[in-house]
Design a protein around this motif. Structure first.
Motif, PDB file in Angstrom:
ATOM      1  N   GLU A  50       0.875  -1.166   0.000  1.00 43.55           N
ATOM      2  CA  GLU A  50       0.000   0.000   0.000  1.00 43.55           C
ATOM      3  C   GLU A  50       0.909   1.211   0.000  1.00 43.55           C
ATOM      4  O   GLU A  50       1.914   1.229   0.705  1.00 43.55           O
ATOM      5  CB  GLU A  50      -0.864   0.023   1.261  1.00 43.55           C
ATOM      6  N   SER A  51       0.573   2.198  -0.791  1.00 41.54           N
ATOM      7  CA  SER A  51       1.405   3.393  -0.781  1.00 41.54           C
ATOM      8  C   SER A  51       0.542   4.642  -0.767  1.00 41.54           C
ATOM      9  O   SER A  51      -0.613   4.636  -1.182  1.00 41.54           O
ATOM     10  CB  SER A  51       2.358   3.402  -1.978  1.00 41.54           C
ATOM     11  N   PHE A  52       1.147   5.697  -0.267  1.00 43.71           N
ATOM     12  CA  PHE A  52       0.500   6.994  -0.135  1.00 43.71           C
ATOM     13  C   PHE A  52       1.561   8.030  -0.491  1.00 43.71           C
ATOM     14  O   PHE A  52       2.707   7.923  -0.045  1.00 43.71           O
ATOM     15  CB  PHE A  52       0.035   7.175   1.319  1.00 43.71           C
ATOM     16  N   SER A  53       1.219   9.004  -1.309  1.00 37.80           N
ATOM     17  CA  SER A  53       2.156  10.088  -1.573  1.00 37.80           C
ATOM     18  C   SER A  53       1.383  11.389  -1.703  1.00 37.80           C
ATOM     19  O   SER A  53       0.230  11.406  -2.149  1.00 37.80           O
ATOM     20  CB  SER A  53       2.987   9.816  -2.826  1.00 37.80           C
ATOM     21  N   ALA A  54       2.035  12.462  -1.315  1.00 36.02           N
ATOM     22  CA  ALA A  54       1.396  13.776  -1.353  1.00 36.02           C
ATOM     23  C   ALA A  54       2.444  14.847  -1.165  1.00 36.02           C
ATOM     24  O   ALA A  54       3.540  14.586  -0.657  1.00 36.02           O
ATOM     25  CB  ALA A  54       0.348  13.895  -0.236  1.00 36.02           C
ATOM     26  N   GLY A  55       2.094  16.053  -1.552  1.00 38.09           N
ATOM     27  CA  GLY A  55       2.876  17.197  -1.150  1.00 38.09           C
ATOM     28  C   GLY A  55       2.532  17.468   0.307  1.00 38.09           C
ATOM     29  O   GLY A  55       1.471  17.061   0.786  1.00 38.09           O
ATOM     30  N   PHE A  56       3.424  18.109   1.031  1.00 35.30           N
ATOM     31  CA  PHE A  56       3.103  18.386   2.431  1.00 35.30           C
ATOM     32  C   PHE A  56       3.674  19.722   2.859  1.00 35.30           C
ATOM     33  O   PHE A  56       4.631  20.229   2.297  1.00 35.30           O
ATOM     34  CB  PHE A  56       3.648  17.281   3.351  1.00 35.30           C
ATOM     35  N   GLU A  57       3.034  20.279   3.875  1.00 32.87           N
ATOM     36  CA  GLU A  57       3.552  21.434   4.599  1.00 32.87           C
ATOM     37  C   GLU A  57       3.326  21.137   6.077  1.00 32.87           C
ATOM     38  O   GLU A  57       2.187  20.899   6.498  1.00 32.87           O
ATOM     39  CB  GLU A  57       2.847  22.723   4.207  1.00 32.87           C
ATOM     40  N   LEU A  58       4.409  21.104   6.830  1.00 32.55           N
ATOM     41  CA  LEU A  58       4.362  20.817   8.263  1.00 32.55           C
ATOM     42  C   LEU A  58       4.756  22.078   9.007  1.00 32.55           C
ATOM     43  O   LEU A  58       5.818  22.652   8.748  1.00 32.55           O
ATOM     44  CB  LEU A  58       5.334  19.675   8.587  1.00 32.55           C
ATOM     45  N   GLN A  59       3.886  22.523   9.918  1.00 32.61           N
ATOM     46  CA  GLN A  59       4.133  23.739  10.699  1.00 32.61           C
ATOM     47  C   GLN A  59       3.797  23.505  12.145  1.00 32.61           C
ATOM     48  O   GLN A  59       2.890  22.737  12.463  1.00 32.61           O
ATOM     49  CB  GLN A  59       3.261  24.898  10.210  1.00 32.61           C
ATOM     50  N   GLY A  60       4.523  24.206  13.018  1.00 39.96           N
ATOM     51  CA  GLY A  60       4.182  24.179  14.431  1.00 39.96           C
ATOM     52  C   GLY A  60       5.228  23.470  15.255  1.00 39.96           C
ATOM     53  O   GLY A  60       6.423  23.697  15.105  1.00 39.96           O
ATOM     54  N   ALA A  61       4.752  22.571  16.108  1.00 35.73           N
ATOM     55  CA  ALA A  61       5.595  21.831  17.038  1.00 35.73           C
ATOM     56  C   ALA A  61       4.896  20.510  17.358  1.00 35.73           C
ATOM     57  O   ALA A  61       3.722  20.334  17.034  1.00 35.73           O
ATOM     58  CB  ALA A  61       5.797  22.657  18.316  1.00 35.73           C
ATOM     59  N   PRO A  62       5.601  19.584  18.010  1.00 40.21           N
ATOM     60  CA  PRO A  62       4.948  18.320  18.366  1.00 40.21           C
ATOM     61  C   PRO A  62       3.691  18.513  19.227  1.00 40.21           C
ATOM     62  O   PRO A  62       2.747  17.740  19.133  1.00 40.21           O
ATOM     63  CB  PRO A  62       6.029  17.568  19.143  1.00 40.21           C
ATOM     64  N   GLU A  63       3.667  19.561  20.027  1.00 42.59           N
ATOM     65  CA  GLU A  63       2.525  19.791  20.927  1.00 42.59           C
ATOM     66  C   GLU A  63       1.322  20.387  20.200  1.00 42.59           C
ATOM     67  O   GLU A  63       0.176  20.105  20.564  1.00 42.59           O
ATOM     68  CB  GLU A  63       2.920  20.736  22.063  1.00 42.59           C
TER      69      GLU A  63
END
Length: 164
Positions: A50-63
């Protein structure tokens, strides 16, 4: 005799404007907020991979943060958002709540990826996560690779960062 050059220029200009309208400019995070964007690929081994792909934008912090997943044309597929006591998934015009960031990531991607640990990994810290092995050796070239061996089935996560 009329010239067709102006008409060609008009069509060319119209095409350029349409293409520019489809482009999404990179968003910048407020000062002090961690932010990364690029492409993500996740493969989970099993009966059939099974595979999944996408563009991403990660912002913030673990909390508290937000992970936006986009399709190849830049359209938003899903937005994962979390803060203390809440984890939500916005997709297909609906908002759903989850008991944890891990459960939210599992629903959005099909596998329990360690979203909270991505912040450390992308910052160059190989923070241990049970069952996962991050490979940060190519982070300077904008690539992160992590594998999961436990719990089964094995998973392979690859991130390619955009230059900023």
């Amino acid at each position: 005799m009329t010239s067709r050059v102006p008409a060609r220029w008009c069509w060319g200009l119209l095409l350029a404007l349409l293409l520019a309208a489809c482009a999404t400019p990179p968003r910048s995070a407020p000062p002090g907020v961690q932010s990364w964007n690029g492409r993500m690929a996740l493969t989970v081994e099993g009966r059939g991979s099974e595979s999944f792909s996408a563009g991403f934008e990660l912002q913030g912090a673990p909390e508290a943060g937000e992970l936006t997943l986009t399709n190849p044309l830049g359209g938003t597929v899903a937005v994962l958002a979390w803060a203390p006591g809440t984890a939500t998934l916005r997709a297909n015009g609906r908002t759903r709540e989850f008991p944890s960031l891990d459960a939210l990531a599992q629903e959005a991607t099909g596998a329990p990826i360690p979203v909270a640990s991505l912040f450390d990994w992308l910052a160059g810290k190989a923070t241990p996560v049970p069952g996962w092995q991050p490979d940060l050796s190519q982070l300077a070239q904008g690539r992160l690779h992590a594998t999961r061996t436990d719990p089964p089935p094995p998973a392979d996560l690859r991130l390619v960062l955009e230059k900023q």
